[in-house]
Design a protein around this motif. Structure first.
Motif, PDB file in Angstrom:
ATOM      1  N   ILE A  35      -6.233 -28.682  19.578  1.00  0.00           N
ATOM      2  CA  ILE A  35      -6.695 -28.888  20.957  1.00  0.00           C
ATOM      3  C   ILE A  35      -6.591 -27.590  21.754  1.00  0.00           C
ATOM      4  O   ILE A  35      -7.519 -27.220  22.486  1.00  0.00           O
ATOM      5  CB  ILE A  35      -5.900 -30.018  21.640  1.00  0.00           C
ATOM      6  CG1 ILE A  35      -6.234 -31.359  20.977  1.00  0.00           C
ATOM      7  CG2 ILE A  35      -6.182 -30.062  23.142  1.00  0.00           C
ATOM      8  CD1 ILE A  35      -5.282 -32.482  21.349  1.00  0.00           C
ATOM      9  N   GLY A  36      -5.480 -26.877  21.606  1.00  0.00           N
ATOM     10  CA  GLY A  36      -5.308 -25.607  22.308  1.00  0.00           C
ATOM     11  C   GLY A  36      -6.392 -24.609  21.965  1.00  0.00           C
ATOM     12  O   GLY A  36      -6.908 -23.897  22.837  1.00  0.00           O
ATOM     13  N   GLU A  37      -6.770 -24.559  20.692  1.00  0.00           N
ATOM     14  CA  GLU A  37      -7.828 -23.644  20.272  1.00  0.00           C
ATOM     15  C   GLU A  37      -9.170 -24.059  20.878  1.00  0.00           C
ATOM     16  O   GLU A  37      -9.907 -23.221  21.400  1.00  0.00           O
ATOM     17  CB  GLU A  37      -7.925 -23.629  18.745  1.00  0.00           C
ATOM     18  CG  GLU A  37      -8.908 -22.613  18.229  1.00  0.00           C
ATOM     19  CD  GLU A  37      -8.877 -22.506  16.722  1.00  0.00           C
ATOM     20  OE1 GLU A  37      -9.956 -22.318  16.141  1.00  0.00           O
ATOM     21  OE2 GLU A  37      -7.784 -22.603  16.130  1.00  0.00           O
ATOM     22  N   GLU A  39      -9.650 -25.639  23.575  1.00  0.00           N
ATOM     23  CA  GLU A  39      -9.594 -25.437  25.029  1.00  0.00           C
ATOM     24  C   GLU A  39      -9.395 -23.966  25.392  1.00  0.00           C
ATOM     25  O   GLU A  39      -9.192 -23.628  26.555  1.00  0.00           O
ATOM     26  CB  GLU A  39      -8.454 -26.269  25.629  1.00  0.00           C
ATOM     27  CG  GLU A  39      -8.663 -27.766  25.529  1.00  0.00           C
ATOM     28  CD  GLU A  39      -9.794 -28.255  26.411  1.00  0.00           C
ATOM     29  OE1 GLU A  39      -9.998 -27.688  27.495  1.00  0.00           O
ATOM     30  OE2 GLU A  39     -10.480 -29.210  25.996  1.00  0.00           O
ATOM     31  N   SER A  40      -9.399 -23.103  24.397  1.00  0.00           N
ATOM     32  CA  SER A  40      -9.222 -21.647  24.576  1.00  0.00           C
ATOM     33  C   SER A  40      -7.895 -21.298  25.232  1.00  0.00           C
ATOM     34  O   SER A  40      -7.802 -20.346  26.012  1.00  0.00           O
ATOM     35  CB  SER A  40     -10.380 -21.059  25.393  1.00  0.00           C
ATOM     36  OG  SER A  40     -11.612 -21.294  24.734  1.00  0.00           O
ATOM     37  N   TYR A  41      -6.866 -22.079  24.934  1.00  0.00           N
ATOM     38  CA  TYR A  41      -5.525 -21.776  25.459  1.00  0.00           C
ATOM     39  C   TYR A  41      -4.928 -20.684  24.587  1.00  0.00           C
ATOM     40  O   TYR A  41      -4.809 -20.850  23.373  1.00  0.00           O
ATOM     41  CB  TYR A  41      -4.659 -23.037  25.443  1.00  0.00           C
ATOM     42  CG  TYR A  41      -3.354 -22.868  26.159  1.00  0.00           C
ATOM     43  CD1 TYR A  41      -3.287 -22.898  27.547  1.00  0.00           C
ATOM     44  CD2 TYR A  41      -2.177 -22.652  25.453  1.00  0.00           C
ATOM     45  CE1 TYR A  41      -2.087 -22.726  28.215  1.00  0.00           C
ATOM     46  CE2 TYR A  41      -0.972 -22.481  26.115  1.00  0.00           C
ATOM     47  CZ  TYR A  41      -0.931 -22.525  27.485  1.00  0.00           C
ATOM     48  OH  TYR A  41       0.261 -22.347  28.143  1.00  0.00           O
ATOM     49  N   LEU A  42      -4.558 -19.582  25.177  1.00  0.00           N
ATOM     50  CA  LEU A  42      -4.179 -18.402  24.411  1.00  0.00           C
ATOM     51  C   LEU A  42      -2.731 -18.373  23.930  1.00  0.00           C
ATOM     52  O   LEU A  42      -2.428 -17.721  22.947  1.00  0.00           O
ATOM     53  CB  LEU A  42      -4.466 -17.142  25.246  1.00  0.00           C
ATOM     54  CG  LEU A  42      -5.922 -16.946  25.658  1.00  0.00           C
ATOM     55  CD1 LEU A  42      -6.054 -15.700  26.526  1.00  0.00           C
ATOM     56  CD2 LEU A  42      -6.825 -16.861  24.448  1.00  0.00           C
ATOM     57  N   ASN A  43      -1.837 -19.084  24.602  1.00  0.00           N
ATOM     58  CA  ASN A  43      -0.422 -18.983  24.252  1.00  0.00           C
ATOM     59  C   ASN A  43      -0.034 -20.060  23.235  1.00  0.00           C
ATOM     60  O   ASN A  43       0.481 -21.115  23.581  1.00  0.00           O
ATOM     61  CB  ASN A  43       0.447 -19.085  25.507  1.00  0.00           C
ATOM     62  CG  ASN A  43       1.861 -18.629  25.235  1.00  0.00           C
ATOM     63  OD1 ASN A  43       2.375 -18.777  24.133  1.00  0.00           O
ATOM     64  ND2 ASN A  43       2.499 -18.082  26.251  1.00  0.00           N
TER      65      ASN A  43
END
Length: 75
Positions: A35-37, A39-43
């Motif tokens: 999901i983070g990937e 949503e382009s969440y970098l951390n």
């Protein structure tokens, strides 16, 4: 924070005495990273730590409904 330290802490706390064992935590971790990937969440470090610790309060809490509060104290 070192992911391995958090992972070892969670493994120590989560066990087969509750439905949410470490296998559950690993599934949540994998999905959170996906999901983070998307949503382009970098951390990614924050994603993994949050996923690892999300149910940590289940063993320490007398009431399952309070495991989030207890878990935040533990974290």
């Amino acid at each position: 924070m070192n992911i391995k330290i958090v992972e070892n802490y969670v493994k120590e706390k989560m066990n087969d005495k509750i439905a949410h064992d470490f296998k559950h935590v690993q599934r949540v971790r994998r999905w959170a990273l996906i999901i983070g990937e998307k949503e382009s969440y970098l951390n990614k470090n924050n994603i993994e730590i949050a996923a690892l610790l999300h149910d940590i309060g289940l063993l320490e809490s007398e009431k399952r409904s309070l495991h989030g509060e207890v878990g935040s104290e533990m974290a």
